[in-house]
Design a protein around this motif. Structure first.
Motif, PDB file in Angstrom:
ATOM      1  N   ASN A   1       0.827  -1.211   0.000  1.00  0.00           N
ATOM      2  CA  ASN A   1       0.000   0.000   0.000  1.00  0.00           C
ATOM      3  C   ASN A   1       0.861   1.260   0.000  1.00  0.00           C
ATOM      4  O   ASN A   1       0.546   2.247  -0.675  1.00  0.00           O
ATOM      5  N   ILE A   2       1.983   1.239   0.732  1.00  0.00           N
ATOM      6  CA  ILE A   2       2.878   2.394   0.773  1.00  0.00           C
ATOM      7  C   ILE A   2       3.499   2.639  -0.600  1.00  0.00           C
ATOM      8  O   ILE A   2       3.581   3.783  -1.073  1.00  0.00           O
ATOM      9  N   LYS A   3       3.909   1.572  -1.268  1.00  0.00           N
ATOM     10  CA  LYS A   3       4.497   1.735  -2.607  1.00  0.00           C
ATOM     11  C   LYS A   3       3.462   2.251  -3.608  1.00  0.00           C
ATOM     12  O   LYS A   3       3.781   3.067  -4.467  1.00  0.00           O
ATOM     13  N   ALA A   4       2.213   1.780  -3.485  1.00  0.00           N
ATOM     14  CA  ALA A   4       1.156   2.251  -4.394  1.00  0.00           C
ATOM     15  C   ALA A   4       0.879   3.738  -4.186  1.00  0.00           C
ATOM     16  O   ALA A   4       0.683   4.493  -5.148  1.00  0.00           O
TER      17      ALA A   4
ATOM     18  N   GLN B   1       3.027   5.950  -3.092  1.00  0.00           N
ATOM     19  CA  GLN B   1       4.174   6.702  -3.613  1.00  0.00           C
ATOM     20  C   GLN B   1       4.151   6.787  -5.130  1.00  0.00           C
ATOM     21  O   GLN B   1       4.565   7.797  -5.700  1.00  0.00           O
ATOM     22  N   ARG B   2       3.664   5.729  -5.795  1.00  0.00           N
ATOM     23  CA  ARG B   2       3.576   5.777  -7.257  1.00  0.00           C
ATOM     24  C   ARG B   2       2.517   6.780  -7.722  1.00  0.00           C
ATOM     25  O   ARG B   2       2.680   7.450  -8.736  1.00  0.00           O
TER      26      ARG B   2
END
Length: 431
Positions: free
Chosen positions: A163-166, A168-169
């Motif tokens: 969820n954190i990477k999504a 940030q994207r």
């Protein structure tokens, strides 16, 4: 022997006098004992406390007003300062936290009860060694999110890390937009040049309304929808009511109508036959035209429409009227000569009929009777009248007297047209 002698000479215990309760008298100008609550801190018994009071106004001093909440309790040790918290103390008092204080005199054996209940003073402490250090500012929302993401990437589960990477994207880089901001603003300005102004947009919306042409500045309901914008002058002149004047009975007059199944038209025709008003001929022609439009509506609802068949079915209607109804309220199917009666043309025809009904009814029509004639729900007919600028309401005593209606119709709702005309505003959808 010595033991017995010592026992006989043993000092007897002093019997304390019997305890007595009494109500203490409040000394004017003195605060008396106070209750305090320490913030999870054990203060040495030798700590000395003092009381301070806010400076009062002269009016309060003359009135003798005393408020214990205005008193501050201050204590000090070698390393800590203790001060009463005004806000927390007030909250404790407002929550109903009160105690009755009693003082016991060991010498006299009396217990004195203070005359008024006390609420505790909530104390806070300050470390002297930390007073000179500046307080840290609260972290901003961006700093908080960065710290939260760091913790999630380090100790979070696989789902949390994904969820954190999504997030940030999907995050927009504002710095990357600085170089193209001027280009975007120029593109927006060029694109806005072809947009309509508020006045032009309102004018376009009025033209696209499925209603007869109207006058927004008219101050008289009779002038809102001009008659010859609904019935062209050529058709008006072609309408003949001489046969209705020659008829002797109501049945003969109804038989002359193009459409004979309308209770609204038939009842108005009977009323006009016995009327002596100046507008009798005008309203008779309007009724004849409404009957022709109702007959056209019945024919147009068939699946296959042809101009010749429509003219045959409306043989009692003047040819110029038939041509006008076909031109205004039907559409030609592309690549053929057949006609099409769409939902838009159907609505347009009904609003033209209702505008003429308002003229016959002196701008207060009974929608229930009209809905029964058209086999439509009353709510749907009311909505079409509202699109003409009417309000669905009950008539007052003065309006009923003007229209010649009985008192029994006081609870009946009618479509009333007022001037200047006001159309319903579009409903806003909930988010």
């Amino acid at each position: 022997m010595s033991i017995a002698r010592s026992t006989s000479k043993k000092r007897k215990r002093d019997v304390s006098p019997e305890a007595q309760f009494r109500l203490s008298e409040s000394a004017t100008g003195k605060v008396g004992p106070l209750l305090v609550s320490y913030p999870a801190l054990d203060v040495p018994p030798s700590t000395h406390f003092k009381c301070y009071a806010k400076k009062k106004l002269k009016a309060e001093e003359k009135a003798g007003a005393e408020d214990e909440q205005e008193v501050f309790v201050v204590g000090e040790t070698n390393s800590v300062e203790i001060v009463s918290n005004e806000e927390e103390t007030r909250k404790a008092a407002e929550s109903g936290c009160h105690y009755v204080v009693a003082v016991r005199n060991k010498r006299t054996g009396t217990i004195s009860l203070l005359p008024s209940a006390k609420s505790p003073h909530i104390l806070t402490r300050t470390v002297k060694a930390l007073k000179s250090l500046p307080s840290l500012a609260a972290p901003s929302k961006l700093e908080y999110l960065d710290a939260k993401n760091t913790l999630g990437e380090t100790f979070g589960t696989k789902k949390q890390k994904a969820n954190i990477k999504a997030q940030q994207r999907n995050k927009i880089d504002v710095g990357a937009m600085e170089g193209v901001m001027d280009h975007l603003m120029n593109s927006i300005e060029k694109g806005a040049q072809g947009l309509l102004t508020a006045e032009e947009s309102q004018e376009a919306a009025d033209k696209n309304r499925l209603i007869p042409p109207f006058s927004a500045d008219a101050t008289d309901p009779a002038e809102v929808y001009p008659l010859h914008d609904i019935i062209p002058e050529a058709e008006w002149k072609a309408l003949s009511i001489s046969s209705f004047d020659a008829a002797q009975t109501d049945r003969e007059r109804i038989a002359l109508l193009p459409y004979r199944k309308s209770d609204w038209v038939n009842s108005h025709l009977k009323a006009l036959a016995n009327s002596t008003s100046k507008s009798k001929k005008k309203k008779m022609k309007i009724l004849l035209y409404i009957s022709a439009m109702l007959a056209f509506r019945q024919v147009a609802q068939q699946k296959s429409l042809e101009k010749e068949k429509v003219s045959e079915r409306l043989g009692a209607v003047p040819g110029v009227t038939v041509e006008s109804l076909i031109t205004r309220f039907t559409e030609t199917v592309r690549g053929s000569s057949s006609l099409q009666f769409t939902s838009a043309t159907k609505t347009n025809l009904l609003t033209h009929i209702f505008a003429l009904c308002l003229k016959v009814d002196d701008y207060a029509s009974d929608t229930a009777v009209i809905a029964h004639d058209l086999s439509m729900p009353v709510s749907e007919v009311n909505q079409l009248f509202k699109s003409l600028g009417c309000k669905i309401t009950k008539l007052g005593e003065r309006e009923r007297a003007r229209l010649g209606l009985p008192d029994s119709s006081a609870d009946d709702k009618r479509a009333v047209l007022t001037a200047p005309v006001q159309f319903p505003k579009p409903r806003m959808r909930r988010k």
